[in-house]
Write a protein that holds these residues in place. Structure first.
Motif, PDB file in Angstrom:
ATOM      1  N   LYS A  25     -13.661   5.913   6.420  1.00 51.10           N
ATOM      2  CA  LYS A  25     -14.011   6.200   5.027  1.00 51.10           C
ATOM      3  C   LYS A  25     -13.050   7.216   4.392  1.00 51.10           C
ATOM      4  N   PRO A  26     -11.770   6.856   4.338  1.00 51.39           N
ATOM      5  CA  PRO A  26     -10.786   7.786   3.764  1.00 51.39           C
ATOM      6  C   PRO A  26     -10.941   7.866   2.253  1.00 51.39           C
ATOM      7  N   PRO A  27     -10.449   8.932   1.635  1.00 53.65           N
ATOM      8  CA  PRO A  27     -10.501   9.037   0.170  1.00 53.65           C
ATOM      9  C   PRO A  27      -9.535   8.053  -0.478  1.00 53.65           C
ATOM     10  N   GLY A  28      -9.767   7.788  -1.765  1.00 56.95           N
ATOM     11  CA  GLY A  28      -8.850   6.929  -2.505  1.00 56.95           C
ATOM     12  C   GLY A  28      -9.371   5.546  -2.784  1.00 56.95           C
ATOM     13  N   GLN A  39      -6.168  10.822   7.336  1.00 55.49           N
ATOM     14  CA  GLN A  39      -6.138  10.836   5.872  1.00 55.49           C
ATOM     15  C   GLN A  39      -7.204  11.790   5.318  1.00 55.49           C
ATOM     16  N   LYS A  40      -8.299  11.929   6.063  1.00 54.36           N
ATOM     17  CA  LYS A  40      -9.374  12.824   5.629  1.00 54.36           C
ATOM     18  C   LYS A  40      -9.110  14.278   6.021  1.00 54.36           C
ATOM     19  N   GLU A  79     -10.513   5.298  -7.079  1.00 57.15           N
ATOM     20  CA  GLU A  79     -11.913   5.525  -6.752  1.00 57.15           C
ATOM     21  C   GLU A  79     -12.871   4.879  -7.751  1.00 57.15           C
ATOM     22  N   SER A 121     -13.161   3.199  -3.736  1.00 54.84           N
ATOM     23  CA  SER A 121     -14.590   3.194  -4.013  1.00 54.84           C
ATOM     24  C   SER A 121     -15.337   2.514  -2.877  1.00 54.84           C
ATOM     25  N   LYS A 129      -1.417  17.774   5.378  1.00 54.01           N
ATOM     26  CA  LYS A 129      -1.190  17.417   3.981  1.00 54.01           C
ATOM     27  C   LYS A 129       0.168  16.787   3.759  1.00 54.01           C
TER      28      LYS A 129
END
Length: 544
Positions: A321-324, A377-378, A170, A326, A383
């Protein structure tokens, strides 16, 4: 970056240094790119726009090489002045440099006492903006660490040495660092290299079996699993995937494998091996299905549908806009993927022999499955990685089967019509020969008219009648047939009517029916001329 200070003083001496790009690497790159372009042009069939498209591409390659050469580092240190001709185009006194640092990659970072001492004055705004964003007035990138230290020595400056921090994804804002971070976390990309090896191995086996190195025949391609509607839609659905590992010559293979080798490992590390494989397979099948829908008569092969698809998957994944990652990385990767898809489709749009439907279909299928992966992914509920992969696999199967169902509904009649027409084309000649031999036998008194009538009624007319019924019942036929197909159906009916009248005239000894039959045969002959003309015109327009 963390800072590791180095305060050792350099010996003060008057050292002049000049750095400018050598022309031969750019000329070599340009020549190599042109050679590949010529090879690709040679491997494609001739078309009206071929020379124009490849001429534009050649000019763009030349322009790109020239721009890259012009923007390369040109630096001169002499008489207390640092002249950075490109890429910034600035001049400043060495005494105006208050601080310089170098990172492990060789990038130099400069801080100035007074940015107003930069010439020309219009560059001051750019320098101030850079200072606000990165903490340094300007940087020199793309040089090795020894060259960076040599520049510092020429300026009689002692640099600080920057060391890499342990960054999380990120926090990374440039693609190069992001790739290095992924490589460190996942050194291996087994799926990409396995796909690469499978494509190469199949091509070598084909060569060993006698397939031409540069221009395989249609028969050879079909024998090895190429995609064509009359076979794929007739119980050979496995061709949707097999064709993605098959290539039409060495040039075709080389281009696709170059892209896979350069891009595949990075995207596999980004998505994970299992998800990357799902993206690849779904995209390959989606591209093959799109090819069947658009190219009703085409034979398609190659990994390009899957390759466009993994870029489409990247776009879909980033849209969620998945996490992980920037925001900066997502923006750069999005631009990269859009560039690849749009530019490749745009520049070969007018070329014959390029299956644009497979490219577009693969990109669309990849986008859909990538978007679903990004949304998953979001999702905090899913999980478990294995659960995510299993759900995504089911969604991929759903996309493939759903599009396959719609494809069959839309094109089943068309491909059945094509297959029936191919069979009719082979049988028509023998039916006409039987008819001609029967007529000749009657004239030579080898058979009687009654025997000829029996031949017509039992062997010839039923076959014509069967084809007339089949072609009349097709609800959808290929768009390329639109000009002549109605006349073709009338031609078949006219043949059946003429033969039926002839049989009745012979059996009842009715000369008027025989004469009417011959008039219809004459009409049928005129229809053949008209249909042939229309087919040639349609074929010419298609090739143009």
């Amino acid at each position: 970056m963390a800072l590791e200070s180095n305060h050792a003083q350099l010996n003060s001496s008057r050292i002049s240094i000049r750095i400018s790009p050598k022309i031969w690497p750019f000329l070599t790159t340009f020549a190599f790119s042109c050679a590949i372009l010529v090879a690709v042009a040679w491997s494609l069939p001739d078309s009206e726009h071929k020379n124009i498209v490849f001429g534009i591409l050649m000019l763009l390659i030349a322009l790109s090489s020239w721009v890259q050469w012009k923007k390369s580092l040109r630096l001169h240190v002499t008489k207390g002045t640092l002249t950075l001709q490109s890429p910034l185009g600035i001049i400043t006194p060495i005494t105006n440099i208050c601080h310089v640092a170098v990172d492990p990659k060789g990038t130099l970072y400069f801080s100035l006492y007074d940015p107003q001492l930069i010439y020309p004055p219009e560059k001051v705004g750019l320098i101030d903006q850079t200072m606000e964003e990165g903490g340094y007035n300007f940087t020199i990138q793309g040089i090795s660490k020894p060259v960076a230290l040599k520049i510092c020595k020429a300026c009689n400056l002692s640099p600080d040495h920057l060391i890499e921090n342990e960054l999380v994804p990120e926090e990374v804002i440039d693609v190069e660092s992001f790739q290095a971070l992924l490589l460190k976390k996942s050194p291996y990309a087994p799926i990409s290299y396995a796909l690469f090896a499978m494509n190469i191995l199949l091509f070598l086996v084909m060569l060993y079996a006698g397939v031409d190195l540069f221009q395989p025949t249609t028969e050879q391609l079909l024998a090895w699993g190429a995609n064509v509607g009359t076979k794929t839609m007739d119980g050979e659905g496995w061709r949707l995937l097999s064709c993605a590992f098959l290539h039409i010559g060495l040039i075709h293979l080389g281009l696709n494998m170059f892209v896979l080798w350069k891009v595949g490992p990075f995207l596999e590390r980004l998505f994970g091996s299992t998800i990357f494989l799902i993206f690849y397979v779904v995209s390959a099948i989606g591209g093959s299905e799109a090819s069947l829908w658009w190219n009703e008569f085409g034979v398609s092969a190659g990994a390009s549908g899957a390759l466009f698809g993994i870029f489409g998957s990247l776009l879909g994944y980033l849209l969620a806009k998945p996490p992980g990652m920037s925001v900066a990385i997502m923006s750069q990767l999005r631009f990269w993927a859009i560039n690849f898809i749009v530019l490749n489709i745009a520049f070969v749009f007018f070329l014959a022999g390029v299956d644009q439907a497979a490219h577009g279909g693969g990109a669309l299928a990849g986008f859909l499955i990538g978007l679903l992966a990004g949304l998953m992914q979001k999702n905090a509920i899913l999980k478990n990685p294995i659960l995510k992969q299993g759900v995504l696999m089911l969604l991929g199967v759903g996309i493939c089967w759903g599009s396959w169902f719609m494809l069959q509904k839309e094109t089943a009649d068309k491909f059945l019509a094509i297959k029936t027409f191919e069979r009719f084309g082979k049988e028509e000649e023998s039916l006409l020969m039987k008819f001609t031999k029967g007529e000749a036998g009657v004239r030579k008194a080898q058979i009687t008219e009654e025997e000829f009538a029996i031949l017509l009624a039992t062997e010839i007319t039923p076959a014509w009648s069967e084809y007339a019924t089949k072609f009349n019942n097709f609800k959808k036929v290929p768009s390329r047939w639109s000009g002549w197909y109605p006349d073709f159906v009338v031609y078949l009916k006219t043949q059946v009517e003429a033969q039926t009248l002839l049989v009745e005239g012979i059996k009842t000894n009715d000369k008027s029916k025989v004469e009417e039959a011959h008039e219809k045969f004459a009409d049928a002959a005129e229809m053949v001329k008209k249909i042939t003309t229309e087919m040639k015109a349609k074929s010419k327009n298609k090739s143009d």
